[in-house]
Write a protein that holds these residues in place. Structure first.
Motif, mmCIF file in Angstrom:
data_model
loop_
_atom_site.group_PDB
_atom_site.id
_atom_site.type_symbol
_atom_site.label_atom_id
_atom_site.label_comp_id
_atom_site.label_asym_id
_atom_site.label_seq_id
_atom_site.Cartn_x
_atom_site.Cartn_y
_atom_site.Cartn_z
ATOM 1 N N ARG A 169 0.832 -1.200 0.000
ATOM 2 C CA ARG A 169 0.000 0.000 0.000
ATOM 3 C C ARG A 169 0.870 1.254 0.000
ATOM 4 O O ARG A 169 2.074 1.210 0.225
ATOM 5 C CB ARG A 169 -0.891 0.016 1.252
ATOM 6 N N THR A 175 -13.858 -7.816 -11.190
ATOM 7 C CA THR A 175 -14.644 -6.864 -10.405
ATOM 8 C C THR A 175 -16.136 -7.156 -10.482
ATOM 9 O O THR A 175 -16.843 -7.106 -9.474
ATOM 10 C CB THR A 175 -14.372 -5.430 -10.896
ATOM 11 N N GLU A 206 -11.610 -11.033 -7.662
ATOM 12 C CA GLU A 206 -10.450 -10.328 -7.109
ATOM 13 C C GLU A 206 -9.117 -10.956 -7.521
ATOM 14 O O GLU A 206 -8.198 -11.061 -6.729
ATOM 15 C CB GLU A 206 -10.546 -10.280 -5.577
ATOM 16 N N VAL A 248 -12.458 2.770 -1.835
ATOM 17 C CA VAL A 248 -11.153 2.207 -1.546
ATOM 18 C C VAL A 248 -10.281 2.252 -2.809
ATOM 19 O O VAL A 248 -10.707 2.787 -3.815
ATOM 20 C CB VAL A 248 -11.295 0.747 -1.055
ATOM 21 N N SER A 249 -9.068 1.690 -2.744
ATOM 22 C CA SER A 249 -8.179 1.793 -3.897
ATOM 23 C C SER A 249 -8.732 1.014 -5.089
ATOM 24 O O SER A 249 -9.527 0.089 -4.937
ATOM 25 C CB SER A 249 -6.786 1.271 -3.539
ATOM 26 N N LYS A 296 -7.350 -1.149 -6.948
ATOM 27 C CA LYS A 296 -6.999 -2.570 -6.996
ATOM 28 C C LYS A 296 -7.808 -3.413 -6.016
ATOM 29 O O LYS A 296 -7.635 -4.628 -5.968
ATOM 30 C CB LYS A 296 -5.507 -2.761 -6.734
ATOM 31 N N ASP A 297 -8.719 -2.774 -5.252
ATOM 32 C CA ASP A 297 -9.569 -3.515 -4.326
ATOM 33 C C ASP A 297 -10.854 -4.018 -4.970
ATOM 34 O O ASP A 297 -11.756 -4.491 -4.278
ATOM 35 C CB ASP A 297 -9.896 -2.657 -3.103
ATOM 36 N N HIS A 298 -10.979 -3.860 -6.292
ATOM 37 C CA HIS A 298 -12.042 -4.502 -7.068
ATOM 38 C C HIS A 298 -13.453 -4.039 -6.684
ATOM 39 O O HIS A 298 -14.370 -4.845 -6.512
ATOM 40 C CB HIS A 298 -11.957 -6.030 -6.935
ATOM 41 N N THR A 299 -13.641 -2.726 -6.543
ATOM 42 C CA THR A 299 -14.971 -2.188 -6.302
ATOM 43 C C THR A 299 -15.289 -1.168 -7.382
ATOM 44 O O THR A 299 -14.442 -0.831 -8.214
ATOM 45 C CB THR A 299 -15.070 -1.506 -4.927
ATOM 46 N N SER A 329 -13.879 -2.015 2.954
ATOM 47 C CA SER A 329 -14.457 -3.002 2.040
ATOM 48 C C SER A 329 -15.472 -3.784 2.864
ATOM 49 O O SER A 329 -15.107 -4.609 3.704
ATOM 50 C CB SER A 329 -13.367 -3.929 1.483
ATOM 51 N N PRO A 369 -17.679 -0.905 -1.398
ATOM 52 C CA PRO A 369 -16.744 0.030 -0.762
ATOM 53 C C PRO A 369 -17.464 1.021 0.142
ATOM 54 O O PRO A 369 -18.674 1.274 -0.010
ATOM 55 C CB PRO A 369 -16.133 0.754 -1.958
#
Length: 695
Positions: A275, A329, A342, A488-489, A491-494, A512, A522
């Motif tokens: 991160r 995603t 993910e 969220v970021s 790459k957090d798949h939201t 998350s 998210p």
């Protein structure tokens, strides 16, 4: 035409080429997003496989001729003029034709047997990628071609002029000594492997080097230390792209270093599994590496024994990579989603392995010349390439410097002086209208005109290649001059949330929410300073109504957040449930929240809930086709008296009966009865309502 002038033209056309490809994906994605699943329009991507027609000997000769290439140059412009179409299906059809022509044209130009022409087209394509970054920097992360009609018209006119000039130059070129330019050795028989490695390189460039803010959004962290930001840290991304390009022709053998690949692989893992600034550093290594191997990767593809097949395989890898990102995603709406959930890391690491295999599957002979490197014997010398690269870098830095005053505005906002404040919420449809065109300019206007002080935007993360890598957060932050929390970021798949605020965000947390069955939900919880009074603002995107367990757990999660607060608190976000439902009762009951208007039974997705404040007004603004969801506004004021907190029980719809600072903006009309499904933004669903003391 001089080499320098020709390179300018090819660079601009390289930018157009990349933009044309970018224009195909969003229309297809819009249909899938509306249907929450495959629609059949995905078959449109087959146009990327049109280079296979060059395998037909007679047709290949016709298409590769001067007249054939000139025709392709002109017809490929359909890709960018498709922006004028008002219907999504029509736009998709037009941009598909443009992509088909552009795919064949790319194969003809880069695969040209005349090494001088191939080299010039290749470097125009590479530098066009940098020009795309520069234009995005100046346009707040957006490709100006797809931002508004005014920009599109200007660029289309320039493109037509440049295209005609290049065609004229092609026809005026002499045919003398062609044979001396032909490279005799196209002896790379590993065309499949070359295609896989080329496609992997193109895909990773598309994901990480297409826009400078993407790496920042992969590494974002909550306030107060948000990690690297698009401005100024995006300048490092531009620098690494430029550095990689310089390395690709000044030290070409670096690309064949296994140690360099290992370093890049480690950087990729750091990007995927860490991160903040460490994650960002890993991404910078990857971006530098991808740019540095561009000459080597394309060289192997150029020398393949079947170049059209190699290019087609490359386009297929790029396509499957993009589909894979969607699958990771939107796994809840696609078959076999349980296996792709993910798993972006798997896609990226497979691409790195394909690159490794491609680089070391074919070894250049000692006396074999690299076709695509700048050559002192031609007009395209290394000095000229270096000059262009540095010039584009300076232009990009100029964009960051020009944008800096927009960020300064964020820290010079007028302080909150008491009275009322307004919080809004909107499901943003990833920055696109119902007709598939961008809605950022209109959305900015609505946020400003709504009178909101804080605004939650749900479904806001477009920092993905299938949404053109647009950074909606940076756009709003600089256009409005507000604070912006992105979470969220990516790459957090939201699908993302963002919180915009006129007033300082003291701290925040990114969440998350529990999502064991459906798409990842998210959320953001932030503490905002209203002139010394701290307000907890919580927003979240819930799962779909079919994911019952997800919604149950998510409601419990939000209830835990709200009940832990001690001061004023507002929840603006999804519930995906009717008023009075299980999840509604969970948050309003155990979560100690009050509904701003319990009498409004016509809600399902968005809600405004609050506690320890006095409600003043409530409004709903129709989406006007800017999204598929309305805007909701809640207006409040502070009080430390419990008797006042329990007051304001009477509802009125007459703005004249309340103080001026309690009234909503008259821009959206007056009291609106029923649902407004038209193309205008106006108050509807029996609002605005105002809450006064029942005396």
């Amino acid at each position: 035409m001089k080499a320098s002038v020709r390179l300018i033209c090819e660079t601009f056309l390289g930018y157009i080429y990349l933009s044309t490809f970018d224009g195909l994906v969003p229309p297809v994605w819009m249909f899938a997003m509306d249907a929450l699943g495959p629609t059949g329009y995905e078959a449109t991507f087959a146009v990327w496989f049109t280079p296979l027609i060059l395998l037909i000997p007679g047709l290949n000769k016709i298409i590769s001729s001067r007249y054939g290439v000139a025709t392709l140059r002109l017809t490929s412009l359909l890709g960018i003029v498709s922006f004028y179409a008002t219907d999504v299906k029509q736009r998709l059809q037009i941009v598909a034709v443009g992509n088909a022509c552009m795919s064949v044209l790319f194969c003809c130009l880069i695969g040209n047997k005349l090494r001088d022409k191939s080299r010039m087209s290749f470097w125009g394509f590479i530098l066009g990628g940098v020009l795309l970054l520069v234009f995005r920097i100046w346009s707040l992360s957006f490709n100006p071609i797809y931002l508004d009609l005014k920009s599109n018209k200007l660029i289309t006119a320039i493109t037509l002029l440049v295209t005609v000039s290049v065609i004229e130059d092609d026809f005026s070129a002499k045919d003398d000594d062609k044979e001396s330019q032909i490279v005799a050795t196209k002896n790379n028989k590993h065309w499949l492997i070359s295609g896989l490695s080329l496609g992997s390189t193109m895909f990773l460039q598309w994901v990480f080097s297409n826009e400078v803010s993407v790496l920042c959004r992969w590494c974002v962290t909550p306030f107060p230390d948000t990690g690297p930001m698009p401005n100024p840290h995006g300048a490092l991304v531009l620098f690494c792209v430029v550095l990689g390009i310089m390395l690709s022709f000044t030290t070409p053998h670096l690309a064949y270093s296994f140690i360099w690949w290992v370093v890049a692989f480690i950087g990729t893992c750091i990007l995927l599994y860490s991160r903040s600034y460490l994650c960002f550093a890993g991404g910078l290594i990857l971006v530098t590496y991808i740019s540095s191997i561009s000459v080597a990767i394309y060289e192997r593809a150029w020398k393949s024994s079947c170049f059209p097949s190699t290019i087609t395989i490359a386009f297929a890898v790029k396509l499957f990579g993009a589909v894979g990102l969607v699958w990771c995603t939107a796994f809840n709406f696609l078959p076999l989603g349980i296996f792709t959930r993910e798993r972006t890391d798997v896609i990226v690491l497979i691409c790195m392995l394909f690159i490794l295999i491609g680089l070391f599957s074919y070894t250049l002979k000692q006396d074999e010349k690299q076709t695509l490197l700048p050559d002192e014997s031609t007009g395209l010398v290394p000095k000229l390439i270096r000059f262009f690269v540095i010039g584009l870098f300076v232009m990009g830095i100029g964009g960051f410097v020009t944008r800096y005053p927009n960020l300064v505005k964020v820290h010079t906002l007028k302080p909150f002086k008491g009275g009322t404040f307004t919080i809004g919420v909107w499901a943003f449809r990833l920055g696109h209208k119902n007709d598939g065109l961008p809605n950022l300019m209109d959305a900015t206007k609505i946020i400003q005109e709504s009178g909101a002080d804080v605004f939650s935007i749900i479904e806001s993360d477009s920092s993905k290649p299938f949404m053109n890598n647009n950074d909606n957060c940076a756009f709003f932050e600089e256009m409005l001059g507000w604070y912006c929390d992105f979470g969220v970021s990516t790459k957090d798949h939201t699908w993302g949330t963002m919180l915009l605020s006129k007033y300082p965000i003291i701290r925040s947390s990114h969440h998350s929410l529990p999502s064991p069955e459906g798409e990842i939900a998210p959320g953001i919880s932030a503490v905002i300073d209203f002139g010394g009074t701290h307000v907890d603002v919580i927003t979240a995107h819930f799962g779909n109504d079919g994911d019952d367990l997800d919604r149950k757990l998510q409601a419990q999660y939000i209830a835990n957040l709200t009940r832990e607060t001690e001061g004023p608190v507002v929840y603006v976000g999804y519930l995906t449930s009717r008023p009075g439902s299980r999840d509604y009762k969970e948050i309003t009951g155990r979560g100690n929240m009050k509904d701003i208007d319990p009498s409004d039974a016509s809600r399902f997705c968005l809600y405004v809930l609050y506690n320890r404040m006095i409600r003043v007004g409530y409004a709903r603004i129709s989406h006007g086709s800017l999204s598929d969801t309305e805007v909701q506004l809640g207006r409040f004021r502070f009080s430390k008296l419990q008797s006042e907190l329990d007051a304001s029980t009477k509802i009125t719809t007459d703005p004249e009966s309340v103080p001026a600072d309690h009234r909503f903006s008259p821009i959206f009309g007056g009291y609106g009865v029923g649902h407004n499904g038209g193309s205008t933004n106006s108050y509807h669903m029996n609002t605005p309502k105002y809450f006064i003391d029942d005396v």
